[in-house]
Write an enzyme that holds these catalytic residues in place. Structure first.
Site, mmCIF file in Angstrom:
data_model
loop_
_atom_site.group_PDB
_atom_site.id
_atom_site.type_symbol
_atom_site.label_atom_id
_atom_site.label_comp_id
_atom_site.label_asym_id
_atom_site.label_seq_id
_atom_site.Cartn_x
_atom_site.Cartn_y
_atom_site.Cartn_z
ATOM 1 C CD GLU A 42 -2.698 1.093 2.608
ATOM 2 O OE1 GLU A 42 -3.855 1.534 2.564
ATOM 3 O OE2 GLU A 42 -2.176 0.640 3.646
ATOM 4 C CE LYS A 113 -7.665 0.298 3.614
ATOM 5 N NZ LYS A 113 -6.533 1.086 4.169
ATOM 6 C CB CYS A 154 -3.911 -1.742 4.698
ATOM 7 S SG CYS A 154 -2.966 -1.283 6.174
#
Length: 273
Positions: A42, A113, A154
């Site tokens: 990321e 995301k 993440c």
């Protein structure tokens, strides 16, 4: 069939040129080892502190992704670009986007995301990703010649429903790139990664940011590759940049047949995320 994959580890800053040069170096090194799929973490292209006045967002057709498409084609390697600041319709926000590029330099898919990070750490530092990031909504898998990949970024790691949905869509390898904070990473990073591998009976490729990026941000690192039994096959140290391992899809198939936990689920399969 066995496939050599790699998880990258790097320390990105707000200097995009230097970050991309480092990405290219890592890609060339991985290619030299014969890696077929490389995951970058990321914020691979940019890691700001929020106060530097830099606006990093670009469309996927912009110069950053085009540069890495050319690099993938040059080296004949698949790339999973783990978290890119993609321009959104809101000029004040961007998407945090995971992009897969094939060995011909073509964009195969992208995932935006879903779960945005918000936390106040014990030392008083506050992170609120939603201030600058627009959340995605789509669960994304990608079919490669070697396996089916499930995409995440993440903070998604903390939400098993997403990975259950990815398994339902056929994922055999979970891509979990991250920039986990030093505090939360030390406590939870490896535990959660191994849990997701075990729960879904899938391989995990987890690229990671490491070290001090600016005065406000330090990350845990420990990029790693994990097998469906939860065994860590490879892990970066504090200074290494690549974790490499061969993965074997016949092992996934065998384990899922011998321990058919997915057939034993009693709760509804919908409303995962």
């Amino acid at each position: 069939m066995k496939t050599l994959i790699a998880a990258a580890q790097m320390t990105s800053t707000n200097d995009k040129h230097e970050n991309l040069k480092r990405c290219e170096d890592i890609i060339a090194r991985a290619s030299g080892f014969g890696v077929q799929l490389l995951g970058l973490p990321e914020n691979f292209a940019f890691m700001g502190d929020g106060d530097d006045g830099v606006l990093p967002a670009e469309p996927l057709e912009g110069p950053t992704i085009k540069r890495l498409q050319a690099c993938a084609k040059q080296h004949g390697i698949w790339l999973a670009l783990g978290g890119f600041q993609e321009a959104s319709p809101d000029k004040n926000k961007h998407y945090n986007t995971h992009i897969v590029i094939n060995d011909q330099g073509e964009i195969v898919t992208r995932y935006r995301k879903i779960h945005l990070f918000s936390v106040t750490l014990p030392d008083g530092r506050v992170y609120n990703e939603a201030k600058s990031v627009m959340a995605g909504k789509e669960v994304v898998v990608c079919q490669a010649p070697f396996f089916t990949m499930g995409l995440s970024i993440c903070y998604d790691l903390r939400f098993f429903g997403l990975f259950s949905a990815l398994r339902d869509k056929g994922a055999e390898l979970l891509l979990i790139p991250a920039a986990f904070t030093a505090v939360t990473g030390q406590a939870h990073w490896e535990v959660l990664l191994r849990a997701r591998a075990i729960e879904t009976q899938s391989y995990v490729l987890a690229a990671a940011q490491i070290g001090k990026h600016n005065q406000n941000r330090s990350t845990h690192g420990h990029a790693m590759i994990i097998d469906p039994w939860g065994t860590v096959l490879a892990q970066c140290g504090r200074t290494s940049h690549l974790a490499l391992a061969e993965i074997d899809l016949s092992y996934v198939k065998k384990l899922r047949e011998q321990m058919p936990v997915w057939q034993h689920r009693l709760l509804a399969k919908n409303d995962h995320v």
